[in-house]
Design a protein around this motif. Sequence first.
Motif, short mmCIF file in Angstrom:
data_model
loop_
_atom_site.label_atom_id
_atom_site.label_comp_id
_atom_site.label_asym_id
_atom_site.label_seq_id
_atom_site.Cartn_x
_atom_site.Cartn_y
_atom_site.Cartn_z
N THR A 1 0.85 -1.21 0.00
CA THR A 1 0.00 0.00 0.00
C THR A 1 0.88 1.25 0.00
N GLY B 1 5.23 -6.45 1.04
CA GLY B 1 5.24 -5.32 1.97
C GLY B 1 6.64 -4.90 2.37
N LYS B 2 6.78 -3.61 2.63
CA LYS B 2 8.09 -3.05 3.02
C LYS B 2 8.09 -2.76 4.51
N GLY B 3 9.21 -3.05 5.15
CA GLY B 3 9.40 -2.69 6.55
C GLY B 3 10.43 -1.58 6.65
N ARG B 4 10.72 -1.19 7.87
CA ARG B 4 11.72 -0.16 8.10
C ARG B 4 13.11 -0.71 7.82
N TRP C 1 8.11 -6.88 4.96
CA TRP C 1 7.03 -6.99 5.94
C TRP C 1 6.05 -8.03 5.41
N ALA D 1 -3.17 -4.18 6.25
CA ALA D 1 -2.14 -3.32 5.65
C ALA D 1 -2.86 -2.06 5.18
N LEU D 2 -2.44 -0.92 5.71
CA LEU D 2 -3.08 0.32 5.25
C LEU D 2 -2.06 1.45 5.23
N SER D 3 -2.32 2.41 4.36
CA SER D 3 -1.44 3.59 4.27
C SER D 3 -2.29 4.85 4.28
N ASN E 1 8.70 2.57 16.09
CA ASN E 1 7.56 2.19 15.24
C ASN E 1 7.00 0.80 15.49
N GLY F 1 3.62 -2.75 12.98
CA GLY F 1 4.72 -1.85 12.67
C GLY F 1 4.27 -0.69 11.80
N LEU G 1 5.62 2.32 8.95
CA LEU G 1 6.67 2.80 8.04
C LEU G 1 6.23 4.14 7.44
N GLY H 1 2.51 4.02 6.45
CA GLY H 1 2.01 2.65 6.32
C GLY H 1 1.96 1.97 7.67
#
Length: 326
Positions: A90, A115-118, A123, A132-134, A173, A184, A186, A202
């Motif tokens: 997202t 998904g991307k993490g820090r 993720w 999952a939301l942004s 986070n 988490g 981001l 995110g």
Amino acid sequence: MPYSTQLISFLKSCYPEDVSLHTLALHLNLSTTKVMTLISELKDLGYPIVYDNRSCQFDLPLINVESIKSHLDTRTIGHQLIFRDRTPSTNILALEDLDSFSHGDVLLTDYQTNGKGRMGRNWHSSLGKSIALSIILKPDIENKKAVLLTQLTAAALSKSLEPFADTSIKWPNDMIINHKKVAGILTESQFNGSSLEGIVIGTGINTNLDFDDTDEEVRMKATSLLNETHEVVDPNHLITSFISWFDELYTEWTLTGDSSPFIAICKEKSILLNREITVKNEELSRMARVTDINSDGELIVIYEDTGVEEALQTLDFSIRGRQSYI
Ligand code: BTN
């Protein structure tokens, strides 16, 4: 709209009731054989769906945008909820097409595949078992203050998780239950030259995943609300509450410029405050004591070796407890 999307959305609107194949066929204007094929395709993709040759239903609550909309009464955030059945990320979706979104839009999916993490990490989300939301912001603020948004989000998230479980915040986070990560954040900013085009926040929450089946290394560090409480979580209640808390804290902050309401929540919920930690970056690993979170959202530490105080920003460090993840 693809038939699969129509089917998913109809089954969501009927949850927790089951629906006869006959009704689905009428709704989609398809034969029951074709409906059966669509259902088994959803099952193969991993949707939590149960069916026989007469009826079908989801056996977990999934994200239902209409339900969230009907319960939201916010000033700025979430006037537009944009849902995708499936998307790589997202955050990527928002950043790649930032121009087409407005301030306060929220992107959501049941199924985030990449998904991307820090700090460049991945993720993992599981279809229909994690949120999952942004949130997209196009504010008129200096970038420095954007750092604070991660803390504002952590405060909103911890408040919205309160009715479900007793969570702590591991700055900057991570949301923690029983020393394991359950959610988490981001925060990513996009610039055109020096002008800020937008900020994408995110949030990923492990709701109904079962970590009991995963390998020990993951189980030591990650958990879900289901694993901790043994109760199925309705993502729609949690999302509605999270967006409402975010809206309230964000509105107050933009009106007053005062970060203390959400920093107070972050401090109250902090798992790091007054603890001995290890601060790691690529080159160094240093022991320190956490003394405060300041009004800029920075973590104040005093290094053990030098006695020097430093304000850590969110970007370049990972924090560990002395013996464990936290
Ligand atoms: C972290 O803990 O490292 C941050 C995890 C953030 C995951 C969320 S899920 C929604 C949004 N889209 C992404 O690709 N990442 C964030």
